[in-house]
Design an enzyme around this catalytic site. Structure first.
Site, PDB file in Angstrom:
ATOM      1  N   HIS A 231      22.062  -9.307  38.027  1.00 47.68           N
ATOM      2  CA  HIS A 231      21.744  -8.314  37.173  1.00 47.68           C
ATOM      3  C   HIS A 231      20.265  -7.694  37.087  1.00 47.68           C
ATOM      4  O   HIS A 231      19.714  -8.926  37.235  1.00 47.68           O
ATOM      5  CB  HIS A 231      22.261  -8.182  35.812  1.00 47.68           C
TER       6      HIS A 231
ATOM      7  N   HIS B 211      28.607  -5.206  39.231  1.00 58.89           N
ATOM      8  CA  HIS B 211      29.577  -6.063  39.989  1.00 58.89           C
ATOM      9  C   HIS B 211      30.183  -5.124  40.974  1.00 58.89           C
ATOM     10  O   HIS B 211      30.481  -5.580  42.107  1.00 58.89           O
ATOM     11  CB  HIS B 211      30.558  -6.258  38.912  1.00 58.89           C
TER      12      HIS B 211
ATOM     13  N   HIS C  88      29.884  -1.522  31.719  1.00 55.23           N
ATOM     14  CA  HIS C  88      28.568  -2.143  31.753  1.00 55.23           C
ATOM     15  C   HIS C  88      27.574  -1.567  32.631  1.00 55.23           C
ATOM     16  O   HIS C  88      27.952  -1.530  33.986  1.00 55.23           O
ATOM     17  CB  HIS C  88      28.917  -3.704  32.038  1.00 55.23           C
TER      18      HIS C  88
ATOM     19  N   GLU D 132      37.442  -7.106  33.297  1.00 53.70           N
ATOM     20  CA  GLU D 132      36.166  -6.731  34.033  1.00 53.70           C
ATOM     21  C   GLU D 132      36.162  -6.699  35.597  1.00 53.70           C
ATOM     22  O   GLU D 132      36.811  -7.482  36.093  1.00 53.70           O
ATOM     23  CB  GLU D 132      35.064  -7.526  33.562  1.00 53.70           C
TER      24      GLU D 132
ATOM     25  N   HIS E 256      32.905  -9.947  23.744  1.00 54.50           N
ATOM     26  CA  HIS E 256      32.993 -10.572  25.185  1.00 54.50           C
ATOM     27  C   HIS E 256      33.498 -12.034  25.290  1.00 54.50           C
ATOM     28  O   HIS E 256      32.808 -12.752  24.422  1.00 54.50           O
ATOM     29  CB  HIS E 256      31.749 -10.556  26.132  1.00 54.50           C
TER      30      HIS E 256
ATOM     31  N   ASP F 122      26.439 -10.851  42.230  1.00 55.78           N
ATOM     32  CA  ASP F 122      26.270 -10.667  40.903  1.00 55.78           C
ATOM     33  C   ASP F 122      24.982 -11.084  40.188  1.00 55.78           C
ATOM     34  O   ASP F 122      24.726 -12.053  39.318  1.00 55.78           O
ATOM     35  CB  ASP F 122      27.342 -11.646  40.095  1.00 55.78           C
TER      36      ASP F 122
ATOM     37  N   GLU G 253      23.626  -5.101  29.980  1.00 60.60           N
ATOM     38  CA  GLU G 253      23.550  -6.318  29.965  1.00 60.60           C
ATOM     39  C   GLU G 253      22.448  -6.658  31.042  1.00 60.60           C
ATOM     40  O   GLU G 253      22.406  -7.767  31.861  1.00 60.60           O
ATOM     41  CB  GLU G 253      24.733  -6.839  30.692  1.00 60.60           C
TER      42      GLU G 253
ATOM     43  N   ARG H 215      29.309 -20.371  26.883  1.00 61.86           N
ATOM     44  CA  ARG H 215      29.644 -21.617  27.661  1.00 61.86           C
ATOM     45  C   ARG H 215      30.793 -22.124  27.105  1.00 61.86           C
ATOM     46  O   ARG H 215      31.229 -23.498  27.493  1.00 61.86           O
ATOM     47  CB  ARG H 215      28.598 -22.559  27.866  1.00 61.86           C
TER      48      ARG H 215
ATOM     49  N   HIS I  46      36.218 -11.863  31.884  1.00 65.96           N
ATOM     50  CA  HIS I  46      36.354 -11.662  33.147  1.00 65.96           C
ATOM     51  C   HIS I  46      37.809 -12.478  33.394  1.00 65.96           C
ATOM     52  O   HIS I  46      38.345 -13.533  33.091  1.00 65.96           O
ATOM     53  CB  HIS I  46      35.297 -12.866  33.776  1.00 65.96           C
TER      54      HIS I  46
ATOM     55  N   ASP J  58      31.867  -2.563  35.598  1.00 63.60           N
ATOM     56  CA  ASP J  58      30.424  -2.983  35.644  1.00 63.60           C
ATOM     57  C   ASP J  58      29.957  -2.423  36.830  1.00 63.60           C
ATOM     58  O   ASP J  58      30.270  -2.871  38.022  1.00 63.60           O
ATOM     59  CB  ASP J  58      30.424  -4.380  35.660  1.00 63.60           C
TER      60      ASP J  58
ATOM     61  N   TYR K  31      32.265 -17.246  29.154  1.00 62.96           N
ATOM     62  CA  TYR K  31      32.381 -17.326  30.772  1.00 62.96           C
ATOM     63  C   TYR K  31      33.253 -18.448  31.113  1.00 62.96           C
ATOM     64  O   TYR K  31      33.807 -18.466  32.441  1.00 62.96           O
ATOM     65  CB  TYR K  31      30.804 -17.645  31.355  1.00 62.96           C
TER      66      TYR K  31
END
Length: 277
Positions: free
Chosen positions: A226, A179, A211, A142, A67, A224, A256, A37, A107, A176, A70
């Site tokens: 998972h 995704h 991913h 991604e 990664h 989205d 993930e 975050r 992203h 992904d 976000y």
């Protein structure tokens, strides 16, 4: 070699991540460069990096994937958000050179009320400001599920970003499975067709990592969510077909999936290795 791993906590450093990966049958891993975050990145310990390098070499861990948080949104039209994105990209790409020749995934961003074309231009501008000629790190964009105003829900949007990047030799794509499925690409019924679309829009030479995630939702849901391998709408047979596909099988795969403990990843890794042709 079947290069397969999962997302691990970076809180205890590179060596501990490599040890955790080896303990569950993985030979690669993914980690967040900082709190997902946002916030400051933890200081890199040179001794930890050196110990990691020795352990990785002896355990066949060659390529790892970082990664971005976000909260990174270089597409934003808000100055503060864009400044944060540029700061993170600059810091993270510099830090990645402490472990050379690895990959950094992000992203692309969210348009938030802007036309997609304007957001795409802002993302490319941020990459042009951040990528360096001499870097060894490959930055990956991604594929996204296309929820809300996020950019990257189509292969064409990713291609449009890359086309605007000056140092595009440093840029690749992370595919992904959840995704692309949620975005409407039928990797269950027509994986070859999806890969042809990808190749036409972007080029399979740009595809550097996958991913590997199941999805809680049907194809084209744009949500989205998972799921663990074999417990979603894609299923283990289709995901195993991805890992066995001749155009994909030599890429590194990263789970993930929603596992509360390493033992869950170990089960998935064992099942996927068993299904490897």
């Amino acid at each position: 070699m079947f290069t397969l791993g999962c997302h691990l906590s970076s809180a205890k450093g590179y060596l501990r991540m490599a040890q955790d990966a080896a303990s569950i049958g993985a030979n690669t891993f993914q980690f967040f460069t900082r709190n997902p975050r946002g916030g400051r990145a933890k200081r890199i310990d040179p001794a930890d990096v050196a110990a990691f390098a020795a352990f990785a070499e002896s355990h066949g861990i060659a390529r790892i994937l970082a990664h971005a948080p976000y909260t990174l949104n270089p597409a934003s039209d808000k100055q503060q958000t864009r400044e944060f994105a540029l700061m993170v990209l600059g810091e993270d790409l510099a830090r990645m050179e402490e472990t050379p020749h690895q990959m950094y995934n992000m992203h692309p961003g969210s348009a938030v009320g802007q036309p997609a074309e304007a957001a795409i231009a802002k993302i490319a501008d941020a990459l042009n400001a951040s990528l360096q000629v001499g870097q060894t790190t490959t930055l990956l964009l991604e594929t996204m599920a296309g929820k809300g105003s996020e950019v990257g829900g189509t292969f064409e949007e990713l291609a449009a970003i890359i086309d605007r990047v000056d140092l595009d030799g440093h840029v690749g794509v992370c595919f992904d499975t959840c995704h692309v499925w949620d975005a409407g690409y039928d990797i269950v019924g027509d994986l070859d067709g999806v890969l042809r679309e990808f190749d036409h829009a972007i080029g399979l030479g740009r595809l550097k990592a996958i991913h590997l995630n199941d999805s809680m939702n049907p194809c084209g849901s744009h949500k989205d969510r998972h799921a663990r391998i074999g417990e979603g709408q894609i299923g283990i047979d289709a995901l195993s077909a991805v890992t066995n596909h001749p155009k994909l099988r030599d890429l590194p795969f990263y789970l993930e999936t929603p596992n509360p403990a390493l033992s869950g990843y170990a089960e998935e890794i064992a099942a996927l290795r068993k299904a490897r042709a």
